[in-house]
Design an enzyme around this catalytic site. Structure first.
Site, mmCIF file in Angstrom:
data_model
loop_
_atom_site.group_PDB
_atom_site.id
_atom_site.type_symbol
_atom_site.label_atom_id
_atom_site.label_comp_id
_atom_site.label_asym_id
_atom_site.label_seq_id
_atom_site.Cartn_x
_atom_site.Cartn_y
_atom_site.Cartn_z
ATOM 1 N N CYS A 128 -7.738 12.171 8.061
ATOM 2 C CA CYS A 128 -8.056 10.800 7.647
ATOM 3 C C CYS A 128 -6.807 10.060 7.147
ATOM 4 O O CYS A 128 -5.951 9.708 7.931
ATOM 5 C CB CYS A 128 -9.186 10.803 6.616
ATOM 6 S SG CYS A 128 -9.905 9.176 6.413
ATOM 7 N N HIS A 152 -13.425 13.611 9.203
ATOM 8 C CA HIS A 152 -13.374 14.651 8.167
ATOM 9 C C HIS A 152 -13.973 15.963 8.679
ATOM 10 O O HIS A 152 -15.181 16.141 8.631
ATOM 11 C CB HIS A 152 -14.142 14.192 6.920
ATOM 12 C CG HIS A 152 -13.424 13.148 6.149
ATOM 13 N ND1 HIS A 152 -12.526 13.450 5.153
ATOM 14 C CD2 HIS A 152 -13.436 11.794 6.253
ATOM 15 C CE1 HIS A 152 -12.022 12.326 4.656
ATOM 16 N NE2 HIS A 152 -12.556 11.312 5.312
ATOM 17 N N GLU A 161 -13.904 18.724 7.256
ATOM 18 C CA GLU A 161 -14.332 19.595 6.146
ATOM 19 C C GLU A 161 -15.779 19.368 5.738
ATOM 20 O O GLU A 161 -16.373 20.226 5.105
ATOM 21 C CB GLU A 161 -13.396 19.399 4.938
ATOM 22 C CG GLU A 161 -13.478 18.074 4.199
ATOM 23 C CD GLU A 161 -12.659 16.956 4.817
ATOM 24 O OE1 GLU A 161 -12.378 17.006 6.045
ATOM 25 O OE2 GLU A 161 -12.303 16.006 4.092
#
Ligand code: XMP
Length: 529
Positions: free
Chosen positions: A78, A166, A168
């Site tokens: 990001c 993202h 994660e």
């Protein structure tokens, strides 16, 4: 030991990146962007986090990319991806192509190692205002979404992989695979960071460092201090002296049952009954913060008095865990929310003690896993969080022995019924339920992040038999949460609430009314004081 470094630009989810890497059995450390460690050979790769800033902001976080680029593989997420594009001659603009939420990623380059084993199209999670409108000239586009062309790129010569989304977060369907590909395939990390290897290496290093030194540790009944104690005890045995203070503000029978368990675990522990001293210190105190101060001050006095009896102690052990370490060294500076109840004031300086914190590299779930691997019983590991000042902040207003005793009885009924009540709700994120499959039956206690009873400082009218009563009200609280920073009240089953209310009013003398707290945090807080 091999490790991955995560540089935090202030994203809300940086810790989640750390958790993902650790789940792959690879050790990692999180650093604020402005404190890049020296890149030593154990460091196998760097991950740049997201950020609330735009790279175009005047005060946007800046790093010296020369320290990293070319030396070591980089995964930029990001803001990290935008920062690399912006710094290396691409452009980042605020445009109409901003994206929040789910997006469909299409892989353009099939043979990229970062995407190995990942379908050509998959769902990812986007959260950005700016977009990369032009890539650096030496970058290669490797994936796009319908709204964001430059969703992923690579700079081959510098070993940089950059993702606008993202990976994660849970909603990125193959995000975990991408992180896995980065740490395993691109950084060549072996998956040897496990609970067992952590225990083995920690015990060894404690033995080496402490040798025959004596260590003092304050046990609270909570997970962190318990796991820290068992770990140190494994290394140095009875040279670890534990102190467990009964402040009279613990749950019903907790002190006796927990100290019994500590002794059964082989810990060298002294129990100190200081409940009278705490009640005296709380006499006439009604303000919540004043109560906390009175409890904290009394704890330090009692602890110090005991600690002094352990002659020639060299160390003070603490149950500090990784989120506390990150928090006190964060991009935003030390946070006001950091826990201080384990921190025994100026004792280390006063008694000339060195600090040992064996859990300072672990996340909470890793502490629990370590505890289980060390053979600590699940009841101690899967407990709800409990505040340092204990029931002192759940007896609203002045704490008296009478109100405290009423609360202990009511709270015990509530919590015990909760432990015996089956539900198919998912397990709470702090719990340690071995049954996590959807539809599995677990106890209501394991599905709830934190619960407790509160006694209100008002009396109300009731009727019992033929007599009018004028007694206290008990409020019940049960919340779901991830970290205690935000929380929502749990939709407890009506028949459960009915049973709890019935039992409390019938069995606890002095209570004629039970209420359930249906406030979320914010705007309320979990504790009433
Ligand atoms: P609040 O009430 O702030 O609570 O929503 C968030 C979490 O912190 C715990 N808490 C405390 N823990 N000392 C502690 O050790 C305190 O003074 C304290 N106050 C709140 C609370 O139980 C919840 O888990």
């Amino acid at each position: 030991m091999e490790k991955i470094i995560i540089l935090d630009f202030g994203s809300q989810v940086t810790q989640v990146i750390g958790r993902r890497v650790r789940e792959l059995n690879v050790y990692c450390e999180i650093y604020p962007f402005n404190k890049i460690p020296e890149i030593t050979p154990e460091i196998k790769g760097v991950i740049l986090s997201g950020s609330p800033y735009s790279v175009r902001d005047k005060n946007a976080p800046q790093i010296d990319l020369k320290k990293l680029v070319g030396n070591i593989p980089v995964l930029a997420i990001c803001y990290g991806a935008q920062y690399i594009a912006h710094t290396f001659g691409g452009s980042v603009e605020s445009s109409q192509t901003r994206e929040y939420g789910r997006a469909e990623l299409t892989i353009i380059e099939n043979n990229e190692r970062i995407f190995e084993g990942i379908p050509k199209t998959s769902e990812v999670w986007m959260s950005h205002g700016d977009s990369i409108t032009q890539l650096p000239t030496n970058a290669k586009l490797i994936a796009s979404t319908p709204n964001v062309i430059n969703a992923a790129y690579k700079i081959e010569e510098d070993n940089i992989y950059a993702l606008q989304f993202h990976p994660e977060v849970f909603h990125s369907a193959y995000g975990g695979e991408m992180i896995k590909n980065f740490v395993h395939l691109i950084c060549n990390c072996s998956a040897d960071w496990t609970t067992e290897s952590f225990i083995e290496s920690t015990v060894k290093s404690i033995k080496n460092e402490l040798k025959d030194d004596k260590v003092i540790l304050g046990l609270s009944g909570g997970v962190d201090s318990t796991v820290a104690a068992v770990l140190i005890n494994k290394a140095i045995g009875n040279n670890l002296h534990c102190i467990f203070v009964d402040n009279g503000l613990l749950r019903k029978d907790e002190f006796t049952s927990v100290i019994e368990q500590y002794k059964n675990m082989g810990l060298n522990v002294i129990g100190v009954d200081a409940s009278k001293k705490f009640l005296t210190a709380l006499k006439g105190v009604t303000d919540p913060e004043e109560k906390r101060k009175a409890i904290g001050k009394t704890f330090i006095e009692v602890f110090e008095e005991q600690a002094k009896k352990i002659t020639n102690a060299k160390w003070l052990a603490q149950g500090t865990i990784y989120p506390d370490v990150i928090e006190s060294n964060s991009v935003k500076g030390p946070s006001a929310t950091i826990k201080s109840h384990h921190n025994v004031g100026g004792l280390p300086e006063k008694m000339n003690l060195k600090i040992i914190e064996p859990l300072r590299s672990l996340f909470k779930d890793e502490v629990r896993k370590t505890g289980i691997a060390l053979g600590i019983r699940k009841e101690l590991i899967a407990r709800h969080p409990f505040p340092g000042p204990g029931l002192g902040i759940r007896v609203l207003g002045e704490v008296t022995e009478e109100k405290l005793n009423i609360l202990k009885e009511a709270d015990a009924i509530y919590i015990n019924l909760m432990k015996g009540w089956e539900t198919t709700l998912p397990a709470a994120s702090n719990g340690f339920s071995d049954k996590t499959q959807k539809g599995d039956k677990i106890s209501l206690y394991d599905a709830i992040w934190q619960a407790g009873a509160i006694i209100l400082p008002v009396k109300s009218v009731g009727v019992m038999g033929d007599e009018r009563t004028y007694e206290y009200t008990i409020a019940l609280r049960a919340v779901t949460s991830n970290d205690g920073m935000t929380a929502d009240w749990v939709q407890l089953p009506y028949d459960f609430l009915a049973k709890v209310s019935n039992e409390i009013i019938n069995k606890v003398k002095g209570v004629n009314r039970v209420c359930y707290d249906i406030s979320s945090k914010p705007p309320a807080t979990i504790e009433w004081e």
